[in-house]
Scaffold this active site. Sequence first.
Site, PDB file in Angstrom:
ATOM      1  N   CYS A 224       0.823  -1.224   0.000  1.00  0.00           N
ATOM      2  CA  CYS A 224       0.000   0.000   0.000  1.00  0.00           C
ATOM      3  C   CYS A 224       0.850   1.265   0.000  1.00  0.00           C
ATOM      4  O   CYS A 224       0.346   2.351  -0.294  1.00  0.00           O
ATOM      5  CB  CYS A 224      -0.921   0.003   1.202  1.00  0.00           C
ATOM      6  SG  CYS A 224      -2.061  -1.374   1.134  1.00  0.00           S
TER       7      CYS A 224
ATOM      8  N   HIS B 191      -3.511   7.086   2.191  1.00  0.00           N
ATOM      9  CA  HIS B 191      -3.858   5.783   1.631  1.00  0.00           C
ATOM     10  C   HIS B 191      -5.267   5.427   2.107  1.00  0.00           C
ATOM     11  O   HIS B 191      -5.623   5.675   3.257  1.00  0.00           O
ATOM     12  CB  HIS B 191      -2.844   4.735   2.101  1.00  0.00           C
ATOM     13  CG  HIS B 191      -3.251   3.340   1.753  1.00  0.00           C
ATOM     14  ND1 HIS B 191      -3.570   2.976   0.465  1.00  0.00           N
ATOM     15  CD2 HIS B 191      -3.427   2.228   2.529  1.00  0.00           C
ATOM     16  CE1 HIS B 191      -3.913   1.693   0.451  1.00  0.00           C
ATOM     17  NE2 HIS B 191      -3.832   1.220   1.690  1.00  0.00           N
TER      18      HIS B 191
ATOM     19  N   ASN C 263     -10.130  -0.033  -1.279  1.00  0.00           N
ATOM     20  CA  ASN C 263      -8.671   0.033  -1.176  1.00  0.00           C
ATOM     21  C   ASN C 263      -8.063  -0.558  -2.455  1.00  0.00           C
ATOM     22  O   ASN C 263      -8.083  -1.771  -2.645  1.00  0.00           O
ATOM     23  CB  ASN C 263      -8.230  -0.762   0.061  1.00  0.00           C
ATOM     24  CG  ASN C 263      -6.726  -0.758   0.262  1.00  0.00           C
ATOM     25  OD1 ASN C 263      -5.969  -0.309  -0.602  1.00  0.00           O
ATOM     26  ND2 ASN C 263      -6.281  -1.270   1.396  1.00  0.00           N
TER      27      ASN C 263
END
Length: 335
Positions: free
Chosen positions: A117, A257, A287
């Site tokens: 990520c 994020h 995500n």
Amino acid sequence: MGKKITAAITGVGEYLPDYLLTNEELSRMVDTTDEWIMTRIGIKTRHILKGDGIGTSYMGARAVLNLLDKTGTDPMEVDQVICATVTPDMLFPSTGNLIADQAGCKNAFAYDVSAACSGFLFALTTGAQFIETGHCKKVVVVGADKMSSIVDYHDRNTCPIFGDGAAAVLLEPSTDGCGVIDSILHSDGSGEMHLYMKAGGSRFPATRETLENNWHTITQDGPAVFKAAVSNMADVAVEMMERHGLKSDDVRFLVPHQANLRIIDATARRMGLAREKCMINIDRNGNTTAATIPSCLYDYEKELRPGDNLILASFGGGYTWGSVYVKWAYDGSKA
Ligand code: UT7
């Protein structure tokens, strides 16, 4: 002496696949509800790439083509393409390589960065170095992930979280003080067992056993990752503000994020920022791993003005985490 060269972000592009996986559809696949997903994570829909034989490079190339089109850039002028991803089309050749070819960047050298990520921040920092040294004039940094290819849609602990997508930025030299100002990046490999995909690499190549044990999909210890994410992402974002004497009023946007709305809120609170100063699209996109941060820049581009201070921040598998301070370079309302 000449003025210092910084790597300015001079454009943003994106590609999201059409298919929308809703909480309602998920609740027919696993034992979950729209209410649980909205209150515990903050996601309504995520985009899913459908179709046989297409992977991350398909989305990445389209994001890059959108970027080149928007900025009026000749693909032959691009010196370097870096792709951040954990879902490469194949283990090799690199997905960056495939994206550069599909987008017509025939003069670029291209490769992948794997930092889960945080991949986009690691790749952005890498690309910026090539601009600052004068080695490159145009660098494309793309974050792209087809998370649906590694999600177990029988596992309610992970399947609501992830989506597919790609977004890219162009880096060019600037001498007016705009661009990537600073990066703080961290890794801690002892976090490997909290978020990983066990098989398919060199440790456990694909066998009948790895398939039967379901080792080709994501395994996550959600609460462990949540705890580490909340503290580390906030710490590193606040450290960046302190390092540059930035007060909350000086920060135009936190670009976090998009893993969980509660992690984003906790980070913003520690930075003293109101919700309005957080870029958020987790509700629509879920995500998308390496794509979340450039995808947020894409969605909020119209609101950005030269000199705006942005703090980009991430936490993810590895563990990897970090923050990047960007001074915005152009009037996004005209993009
Ligand atoms: O981007 C990479 C980095 N990843 C992250 O940052 C993710 C960090 N972790 C998280 O965001 C959260 O931990 C999750 C969203 C993954 C999970 O939320 P949580 O609040 O930590 O829930 P939990 O795992 O502690 O589970 C709480 C309860 C459990 O039930 P019991 O044991 O209390 O009866 C779970 O079984 O919620 C249950 N649960 C669900 N219920 C309905 C777990 N998933 C679901 C679901 N629907 N989808």
